[in-house]
Design a protein around this motif. Structure first.
Motif, mmCIF file in Angstrom:
data_model
loop_
_atom_site.group_PDB
_atom_site.id
_atom_site.type_symbol
_atom_site.label_atom_id
_atom_site.label_comp_id
_atom_site.label_asym_id
_atom_site.label_seq_id
_atom_site.Cartn_x
_atom_site.Cartn_y
_atom_site.Cartn_z
ATOM 1 N N GLY A 124 108.209 18.976 25.463
ATOM 2 C CA GLY A 124 107.526 17.712 25.698
ATOM 3 C C GLY A 124 106.321 17.789 26.615
ATOM 4 N N GLN A 125 105.912 19.004 26.967
ATOM 5 C CA GLN A 125 104.746 19.119 27.857
ATOM 6 C C GLN A 125 103.460 18.737 27.155
ATOM 7 O OE1 GLN A 125 104.176 22.467 31.001
ATOM 8 N NE2 GLN A 125 105.166 23.327 29.232
ATOM 9 N N CYS A 126 103.238 19.291 25.973
ATOM 10 C CA CYS A 126 101.923 19.058 25.372
ATOM 11 C C CYS A 126 102.019 18.085 24.202
ATOM 12 C CB CYS A 126 101.222 20.356 25.020
ATOM 13 S SG CYS A 126 102.135 21.555 24.099
ATOM 14 N N SER A 127 101.011 17.242 24.111
ATOM 15 C CA SER A 127 101.111 16.101 23.206
ATOM 16 C C SER A 127 101.292 16.454 21.727
ATOM 17 C CB SER A 127 99.925 15.154 23.370
ATOM 18 O OG SER A 127 98.981 15.639 24.250
ATOM 19 N N PRO A 128 100.599 17.462 21.171
ATOM 20 C CA PRO A 128 100.767 17.686 19.727
ATOM 21 C C PRO A 128 102.212 17.998 19.347
ATOM 22 C CG PRO A 128 98.844 18.878 20.531
ATOM 23 C CD PRO A 128 99.572 18.373 21.738
ATOM 24 N N ARG A 179 105.014 17.446 21.314
ATOM 25 C CA ARG A 179 105.919 16.364 21.728
ATOM 26 C C ARG A 179 105.932 15.241 20.697
ATOM 27 N NH1 ARG A 179 103.597 14.881 26.338
ATOM 28 N NH2 ARG A 179 102.336 13.286 25.360
ATOM 29 N N GLU A 180 104.740 14.795 20.293
ATOM 30 C CA GLU A 180 104.670 13.646 19.389
ATOM 31 C C GLU A 180 104.744 14.079 17.923
ATOM 32 O OE1 GLU A 180 104.927 10.853 20.698
ATOM 33 O OE2 GLU A 180 104.338 11.252 22.771
ATOM 34 N N GLY A 181 104.182 15.262 17.624
ATOM 35 C CA GLY A 181 104.088 15.684 16.222
ATOM 36 C C GLY A 181 105.421 16.074 15.612
#
Ligand SMILES: Cc1cc2nc3c(=O)[nH]c(=O)nc-3n(C[C@H](O)[C@H](O)[C@H](O)COP(=O)(O)O)c2cc1C
Ligand code: SF4
Ligand code: FES
Lengths: 447, 317
Positions: free
Chosen positions: A356-360, A362-364
């Protein structure tokens, strides 16, 4: 019979004990290395052997060792990565369960080569029963004078610890592993600095896979040059393959690198062919992260040459028509398998394991899982397939650690090679109710 | 000193400078957007991936391009490096992808969010995002938490930039909050809703790029663009005492630190200045505050003194 370097004695009764292990040639590498070789000579030997990391990336081990920074007065560490959590991979577990002393012996020799006086085996939390096996082996090794102060009278000291994780795939990523070992949250670090310069407690550190470290033992015993003769081209030595799925004989096999994939799947020596006489549909050759290939492409390269179990041959054709040896998790799917449902399962895993550190990532990963769920629920849309493609593309190569890539590649390859199956599910949702399991059902057969 | 070329501008920078810092030295028009990097907070950056750029030439010595886009905030410049930021369609496309991810689970509750108008995510979406969403699932939500009596944590809006954690680590003694859980349910928390109570905790509000951490003494009082920023200072024993007062009429609605052209706090301020000094009489007034033009706040009142960040990036579709 292929050559066996790691699992030659795995069925000897009592091989888990130091006594029996020693009677079968165990700890000869420690004697040889510590008494007759210098650390630098050992590193050279491993370089000559051509050994490549067995944890997934296949980076040359000797080269990795020679990159280790050696500032004066700063301790160096060797950490064994026994976090083995890649779906489809279970070889380290087998090795540690069956011949724990092989790993301990490898740790002693490798620590000596690197000049480490404290080393760790970081093991996944679910392997708690193996912790006990390893700790018993370590106790025996201390008692026999292979660990502790002044080992075999050579003046070399080594302490070895087993550290259980709490059960997180991400802690297999080497910098997350180091954070976790330090007692912190298991988030991958942003690189550089690399562990070879600033690793455990900000000191130079080498992280190697269980199998990589075990392979150092035969390399020391037989010499790097002899080891390099085994295998094919730059894929030297033997490799443990965790074979699972629709095959007659699932299990862990030690192969000489270069065995044809066809022989591996169909011969009696290895997988023994597809279960129930079914046809081969697809293979995930190196653990869940590597691209899935359809039967034709796993048996033969795009040029029509036989595909071999080696780093180079499996990667032949790039991601368009090839895959990777990865960690050697070989998952076979027969004609009844649902590629999309299996992909949903994999994607759910990566979603669950993202730190969950980096957005791609975590969200992807969660987004992709939800779309695949929707498709398997019979509510998929044609545009979902393109959206999945876009999402994996927006994750790949844009994250801190390779977990993002590992989540993206299965999606990309499934769409690349099995788009028709996605379309069939989207256009004919009624047929999905026939899909009952991930792996074995009367699945619809898209043209 | 290494020389680097970013979007055609060449600049010489000190050893160890990151691509992002070098781009900022050239000027706001070439600087990549940064949602998690914060020059005043050590080890910040690397998380959000909005600052990704393409390195088309690694260095003079090794001219090979880097295989993947890199986070400019965490990549140091090498001599002879050539970087493409806004001149690369590939970078803009990738950045659009990142913005899409950041917004996927964002509540988009700007109409009721106190951060609206000075929200970096708003600005980022406006410049780099798509005009509608492809995310069709229920969005993730969290309960609101009071951390201390002055700060509200609205985790639903958080983009996990880690800035507030680093403020707590680096500015305040005895950190009591951090990140719990994993993946897309990871949250900033004080674990057992411990109060954050120390003199510099209020800076978490200023470094938060979105409306996840808001000032409870200001919540719902006004839209920021209806308030007028005024520079002021006071003698303070714990901080520099240099602040911005946000007026509505004669009333000071809130006090914040001063921010630079990149939206970063110039000097951190203490909680006394921020929460307890809300009378004009507490302060020496310096004059109106210049506000960065890309912000909605400047739309009303401050055209004359604004810093122009250059043309808005061409939209991709
Ligand atoms: C998400 C993720 C999980 C990983 N898990 C493992 C693992 O369980 N075991 C392992 O040996 N390597 C794992 N790796 C690879 C390690 O980061 C590292 O490359 C490896 O331990 C190096 O050892 P080797 O050179 O001996 O292969 C993982 C990598 C990533 C990105
Ligand atoms: S890629 Fe995923 S797992 Fe790796 S650092 Fe980023 S969020 Fe964490
Ligand atoms: S600003 Fe560089 S990754 Fe967030």
């Amino acid at each position: 019979m292929g050559k066996k370097l790691l699992l030659a004695n795995d069925h000897v009764p009592g091989i888990q004990s130091l006594d029996v292990y020693s009677k079968h040639g165990g700890y000869a590498a420690v004697e040889k290395a510590l008494k007759t070789m210098t650390p630098d000579a050992l590193v050279e030997e491993v370089k000559t052997s051509g050994l490549r990391g067995r944890g997934g990336a296949g980076f040359p081990t000797g080269m990795k060792w020679s990159f280790l920074a050696k500032p004066e007065g700063v301790p160096r560490y060797l950490v064994c990565n026994a976090d083995e959590s890649e779906p489809g991979t279970f070889k380290d577990r087998y090795l540690m369960e069956r011949i724990p002393h092989l790993l301990i012996e490898g740790m002693i020799v490798s620590s000596f080569a690197l000049g480490a006086n404290t080393s760790y085996i970081y093991i996944r939390g679910e392997y708690f029963y193996i912790v006990r096996i390893l700790e018993k082996a370590i106790e025996e090794a201390y008692a026999a004078g292979y660990l502790g102060k002044n080992i075999l009278g050579t003046g070399y000291d080594l302490d070895l610890y087993v550290h259980p994780g709490a059960g997180a795939y991400i802690c297999g990523e080497e910098t997350a592993l180091i954070e976790s070992l330090e007692g912190k949250r298991g988030n991958p670090r942003i690189k550089p600095p690399f562990p070879a310069v600033k690793g455990l407690y900000q000191c130079p550190t080498v992280v190697n896979n269980v199998e990589t470290i075990a392979a150092v033992v035969p390399i020391v015993n037989m010499g790097g040059a002899e080891y390099a003769k085994i295998g094919i081209g730059r894929s030297t030595g033997t490799k443990l393959i965790s074979a699972s799925g629709h095959i007659n004989k699932p299990g862990v096999y030690e192969i000489e690198l270069g065995v044809p994939v066809e022989e591996f799947i169909y011969s009696e020596e290895y997988c023994g062919g597809i279960k129930n006489g079914k046809k081969l549909k697809a293979v995930v050759a190196g653990g869940s992260s590597v691209p899935i290939l359809p039967g034709e492409l796993i048996l033969k390269t795009a040029q029509g040459e036989p595909r071999l179990m080696s780093y180079e041959s499996l990667a032949d054709g790039g991601f368009a028509t090839g895959t990777m040896l990865g960690s050697g998790g070989f998952i076979v799917m027969d004609e009844t398998s649902s590629i999309v449902k299996n992909l949903w399962n994999f994607t759910r895993f990566y979603h669950h394991e993202s730190c969950g550190q980096c957005s791609p990532c975590r969200e992807g990963t969660g987004w992709m899982e939800k779309i695949l769920h929707r498709i398997m629920d019979g509510h998929g849309k044609q545009s979902d397939i393109d959206l999945l493609w876009d999402l994996q593309k927006n994750i790949e190569g844009k994250t801190i650690c390779p977990l993002g890539d590992a989540a993206a590649w299965p999606v990309a390859s499934a769409i690349r090679h099995f788009r028709a199956e996605f379309e069939a599910y989207v256009n004919n949702p009624g047929s999905i109710k026939e899909v009952r399991h991930y792996y074995s059902v009367n699945n619809l057969q898209p043209a | 000193m290494p020389k680097v070329t970013i979007d055609g501008h060449t600049i010489e920078v000190p050893e160890g400078t990151t691509i992002l810092q070098a781009a900022r030295m050239i000027g706001p028009e070439v600087a990549p957007p940064a949602m998690c990097y914060y020059s005043k907070l050590a080890t910040s950056g690397g998380y959000c991936r909005t600052c990704i750029v393409k390195v088309t030439q690694g260095s003079e010595k090794d001219p090979r391009p880097m295989p993947k886009p890199v986070a400019s905030c965490r990549t140091t410049v090498m001599d002879g490096m050539v970087v493409e930021n806004k001149t690369s369609a590939e970078v803009l496309e990738a950045r659009k992808g990142v913005v899409e991810f950041l917004l996927a689970n964002h509540p988009l509750d700007c109409p009721v969010c106190d951060q609206a108008g000075e929200c970096h995510l708003q600005d980022l979406s406006y410049e780099h995002g798509a005009s509608d969403t492809r995310y069709e699932f229920e969005r993730r939500t969290f309960d609101k938490i009071d951390i201390g009596d002055k700060i509200k944590l609205h985790m639903t809006r958080c983009i996990l930039c880690y800035r507030c954690v680093k403020v707590a680590d680096q500015l305040t003694p005895g950190r009591v909050h951090g990140v719990i859980n994993r993946g897309d349910v990871a949250e900033i928390s004080t674990y057992i809703e411990n109060a954050i109570d120390n003199e510099f905790s209020g800076n978490m509000i200023d470094v938060c790029p979105v409306g996840a951490l808001t000032d409870k003494t200001f919540r719902f009082k006004s839209r920021v663009w209806f308030t007028k920023p005024v520079d002021a200072h006071r003698e303070c024993s714990s901080c520099s005492g240099k602040v911005v007062l946000w007026y509505q009429g004669a009333e000071v609605l809130r006090v914040t630190a001063r921010k630079d052209a990149f939206g970063e706090v110039e000097e951190f301020i203490c909680n006394t200045c921020r929460f307890d000094k809300k009378q004009t009489a507490d302060w020496v007034i310096e004059g109106p505050r210049k506000i960065n033009a890309h912000s909605v706040i400047s739309a009303n009142h401050y055209e004359a003194d604004t810093v122009n960040p250059g043309p808005v990036t061409p939209r991709l579709n």
